[in-house]
Design an enzyme around this catalytic site. Structure first.
Site, PDB file in Angstrom:
ATOM      1  N   LYS A 189       0.877  -1.176   0.000  1.00 27.32           N
ATOM      2  CA  LYS A 189       0.000   0.000   0.000  1.00 27.32           C
ATOM      3  C   LYS A 189       0.917   1.229   0.000  1.00 27.32           C
ATOM      4  O   LYS A 189       0.805   2.137   0.833  1.00 27.32           O
ATOM      5  CB  LYS A 189      -0.897  -0.074   1.254  1.00 27.32           C
ATOM      6  CG  LYS A 189      -2.022   0.922   1.299  1.00 27.32           C
ATOM      7  CD  LYS A 189      -3.170   0.610   0.379  1.00 27.32           C
ATOM      8  CE  LYS A 189      -4.188   1.726   0.413  1.00 27.32           C
ATOM      9  NZ  LYS A 189      -5.184   1.663  -0.663  1.00 27.32           N
TER      10      LYS A 189
ATOM     11  N   ASP B  61      -1.145 -11.462   5.890  1.00 24.01           N
ATOM     12  CA  ASP B  61      -2.103 -12.142   6.755  1.00 24.01           C
ATOM     13  C   ASP B  61      -3.487 -12.129   6.103  1.00 24.01           C
ATOM     14  O   ASP B  61      -4.154 -13.163   5.958  1.00 24.01           O
ATOM     15  CB  ASP B  61      -2.131 -11.398   8.105  1.00 24.01           C
ATOM     16  CG  ASP B  61      -2.897 -12.167   9.157  1.00 24.01           C
ATOM     17  OD1 ASP B  61      -3.204 -13.349   8.922  1.00 24.01           O
ATOM     18  OD2 ASP B  61      -3.188 -11.581  10.217  1.00 24.01           O
TER      19      ASP B  61
END
Ligand code: NAP
Length: 407
Positions: free
Chosen positions: A226, A297
């Site tokens: 990101k 995750d």
């Protein structure tokens, strides 16, 4: 090797790691942690499958010497500690180990034992292959199009546990410093967490992914980040990952849009939110995914759900040599000792372990027999409830069906 209370197994030899390679003897000692909750049920079932596959592959010429080491509630009962020093020592000494899930209390009690094992042994890469097995009920139309391996960074990011509660002395001090010295405008009552991402950790993860891609003949690596928002952490992760590919693997990699990319490992990157869309809309364009801890995750579970759920998603935590293979789900305490749940996640993690120690034949036998058992619609409750007219098997019966298919 000296242990405080564990007894060394009488037979078997150590797996060694040298020259960047794992060397397994014909009778390797492999430590295992049974795990809490459903752990004993799935470990018992899995070991039957493992032993049967080893017998099939080598006809008695090779054999695993299983060595139980303690973790979680069983360890606490035996020696008053949830993760005894002996357990970490044994994993390090014997190089490859396998574990069932361990309980982590929410909001208090001891720290996550899983995170502690990863951090203490510096198992910096969490590796999760996600593929479809024909017959598994899935929420998408073409689950078979997804076949990815996720390399999640395991030691940094918001997972380091440096967080301070709203109103605490530490949070207030931090906010005051940041607002006064660095010109931020953070609300006084905020909780504060730290997100470190280093070039060291990013590069060693990317290096591992590249070596895996070479060894397993994978065609592309996507860096998931990101970085448009978090420039100096996730943006830097992207840069350092590209740098590793260019500087250390320049001859065999190519970047998107580059000419003469044929036969090379394609390196590309995607912004994290777009990655979640892409694995759904264009799953066959992705192969290896390399991600910081938190992204990794999330995307691991999303991909696992796409091919049929966590009950069959394997995983491993791997460092420079030492590796712990584990079920990716938790202890599902409501099903403990009921011989009910799916041991698939642990069985497939075991297949990864055999591949890791160079016993590829065993790994292949396990994966094929597992796939065949599902194709025969012989499944545990979690899959049976999403399939029509299927009677569910118990954990042990499912293991017996796989053993039968191993032959
Ligand atoms: P969980 O144990 O993964 O269970 C959540 C649900 O997932 C279960 O109720 C069950 O769904 C399904 N499930 C899990 N394992 C399954 C299996 N083998 N076969 C079929 N279905 C399975 O998650 P949790 O309840 O959030 O966590 C319980 C404990 O495990 C916590 O203490 C947590 O910290 C710990 N944990 C450990 C690890 C680890 O050791 N690596 C990982 C995650 C969580 P249904 O209810 O729909 O049947």
């Amino acid at each position: 090797m000296e242990f405080n209370f564990l007894k060394l197994p009488e037979k078997g030899e150590r797996i060694c790691f040298s020259d960047g390679k794992v060397h397994a003897p014909s009778n390797p000692v492999i430590p295992y942690i049974e795990g809490d909750g459903i752990g004993p049920d799935i470990m018992r079932a899995s070991r039957r499958v493992f032993d049967s596959a080893v017998r099939k592959a080598y006809g008695g010429r090779k054999e695993v010497v299983w060595f139980e080491i303690l973790g979680g509630e069983k360890a606490f009962k035996a020696c008053g500690e949830y993760l005894p020093e002996d357990t970490l020592k044994a994993i390090e000494y014997y190089v490859a180990a396998i574990k069932g899930p361990l309980t982590t209390p929410v909001g208090g009690g001891h720290r996550s034992l899983n995170v502690t094992i990863r951090q203490k042994l510096d198992l910096y890469a969490c590796v999760r292959p996600v593929r479809y097995f024909a017959g598994v009920p899935s929420p998408v139309k073409h689950p078979e199009k997804l076949n990815v391996v996720i390399f999640r960074e395991n030691t940094e990011d918001v997972y380091i546990g440096s967080e301070w509660e709203s109103g605490s002395k530490e949070a207030k001090g931090m906010i005051e410093y940041l607002n006064r010295k660095l010109g931020t405008n953070i609300r006084a009552e905020s909780g504060i967490g730290i997100k470190p991402i280093s070039s060291f950790a990013t590069k060693r993860l990317m290096r591992k992914a590249l070596n895996y891609a070479i060894e397993h003949e994978r065609s592309s690596i996507t860096i998931m980040h990101k970085g448009n928002i978090m420039k100096w952490t996730e943006g830097a992760f992207r840069e350092w990952a590209y740098e590793t590919a260019r500087e250390e693997f320049g001859e065999i990699v190519a970047e998107e849009g580059q000419a003469n990319a044929r036969g090379k490992i394609l390196i590309k990157d995607r912004i994290a939110d777009s990655m979640f869309q892409q694995v759904l809309t264009r799953p066959d364009e992705y192969d290896l995914i390399v991600a910081p801890n938190l992204n990794g995750d999330y995307i691991s579970d999303a991909c696992a759900a796409q091919v049929g759920g966590l009950g069959i998603a394997p995983g491993a935590n791997i460092g420079d040599g030492v590796a712990v293979f584990e079920a990716t789900h938790g202890t599902a305490p409501k099903y403990a000792n009921q011989d009910k749940v799916n041991p698939g996640s642990l069985i497939l993690s075991g297949a990864m372990m055999f591949d890791y120690i160079g016993w590829e034949e065993v790994s292949q036998i396990i994966v094929e027999a597992f796939g065949e058992t599902i194709r025969q619609k012989r499944v545990t409750y979690d899959l049976a409830r999403r399939m029509e007219g299927i009677a569910e098997l118990k954990t042990s019966e499912f293991a017996s069906a796989i053993v039968e298919n191993i032959g």
